[in-house]
Design an enzyme around this catalytic site. Structure first.
Site, short mmCIF file in Angstrom:
data_model
loop_
_atom_site.label_atom_id
_atom_site.label_comp_id
_atom_site.label_asym_id
_atom_site.label_seq_id
_atom_site.Cartn_x
_atom_site.Cartn_y
_atom_site.Cartn_z
N ARG A 127 0.74 -1.04 -0.08
CA ARG A 127 -0.01 -0.03 0.19
C ARG A 127 0.63 1.29 0.25
O ARG A 127 0.48 2.36 0.64
CB ARG A 127 -0.95 0.09 1.11
CG ARG A 127 -1.94 -1.14 1.08
CD ARG A 127 -2.92 -1.05 -0.12
NE ARG A 127 -3.62 -2.15 -0.11
CZ ARG A 127 -3.41 -3.36 -0.86
NH1 ARG A 127 -2.08 -3.34 -1.54
NH2 ARG A 127 -4.12 -4.47 -0.96
N SER A 139 -10.46 1.28 3.49
CA SER A 139 -9.73 0.60 4.39
C SER A 139 -8.99 2.00 5.13
O SER A 139 -8.35 2.73 4.52
CB SER A 139 -8.42 -0.46 4.36
OG SER A 139 -9.08 -1.48 3.79
N GLU A 161 -4.20 4.43 6.02
CA GLU A 161 -4.21 4.00 4.49
C GLU A 161 -4.80 5.26 3.84
O GLU A 161 -4.62 5.50 2.87
CB GLU A 161 -4.64 2.65 4.42
CG GLU A 161 -4.64 2.33 2.72
CD GLU A 161 -5.07 0.68 2.60
OE1 GLU A 161 -5.72 0.66 1.43
OE2 GLU A 161 -4.51 -0.07 3.40
#
Length: 264
Positions: free
Chosen positions: A142, A184, A254
């Site tokens: 990520r 998320s 995130e």
């Protein structure tokens, strides 16, 4: 370059944000150094007082095959990418099904589903007038250390679109909440899951005003109708504090928080 007015309480996926003037860049425009790129605003939490903002225009929304290479503009929506791959029997893009946003956002955070990530199939990224090979760009779970604003990317052509794989990965996404969210909220820490940790400290379903940690998946911060930036930040900070106190684990966002004080 031109400017347009964007209401981020309608445009962003979490349905939070001010009405702001956004610079729209087209091919040939110089990319301003003092503006934050919002893209499709799918993983952003934008404050009532954001920094100057920009987005890429229609010149960067395309898919085209050039020999043995597929080139995609950074403003291209993921749905369009998947449709193009299906039409031309191209493998590798099945995981973008129902993954919100544009290619640019996917590149910036190395987006993916399980072991399928955009950098796994990437050849190179265009930054300004230069193409950077994927292997020269630092990236991981990520994140990607792009050396500037990506305007396009190239992928090797691989035949064999896999519909069963698309369906399998789509089932994973169907387990996510349907309410407005920014995806998320936290990255999964090593060998654990942010959703499990948030649930373990008693915050699954916990509500602050019209924002809440989802009952469906505890790592999703959802807007129940009239949620505010302040409520969202309150829940993020509360989850970080409780998880740190209970497990000694620092949750890393995130979701990207965008304000004139903090841009991360």
């Amino acid at each position: 370059m031109f400017f347009k007015t964007v209401d981020f309480s309608r445009y962003s996926s979490i349905r939070i944000g001010p009405v702001a003037e956004v610079a729209v860049l087209e091919e040939g425009d110089t990319i301003p150094a003092d503006r934050f790129l919002v893209g499709g605003a799918n993983n952003l939490l934008i404050s009532p007082t954001p920094p100057p903002l920009m987005m890429l225009g229609k010149d960067f929304d395309y898919c085209r095959i050039e020999g043995k290479i597929l080139e995609i503009g950074a403003a291209t929506p993921t749905g369009k990418i998947l449709s193009f791959a299906r039409k031309h029997d191209l493998a590798g893009f099945e995981f973008v099904a129902k993954l919100p946003g544009t290619l640019g956002g996917m590149l910036a955070m190395n987006a993916g589903v399980k072991e399928y990530e955009i950098f796994n199939i990437l050849e190179s990224v265009r930054i300004g007038d230069e193409w950077f090979p994927a292997e020269t760009i630092g990236h991981g779970y990520r994140f990607a250390r792009l050396p500037g604003i990506a305007t396009a990317a190239r992928f090797p052509l691989r035949k064999g679109y896999d519909e069963p794989l698309r369906q399998e990965l789509l089932q994973l996404r169907n387990k996510q909440p349907k309410e407005p969210s920014a995806g998320s909220a936290f990255k999964n820490p090593p060998n654990d899951y942010a959703g499990r940790l948030i649930e373990a400290v008693g915050l699954k379903g916990y509500r602050l005003g019209d924002m809440a940690w989802s009952e469906v998946h505890a790592n999703f911060l959802i807007n129940r109708g009239g949620g505010t930036y302040e409520e969202a930040i309150g829940l993020i900070e509360l989850a970080k504090k409780r998880v740190d106190e209970a497990f000694g684990i620092h949750l890393e966002e995130e979701i990207k928080i965008v304000s004139n004080r903090v841009t991360e």
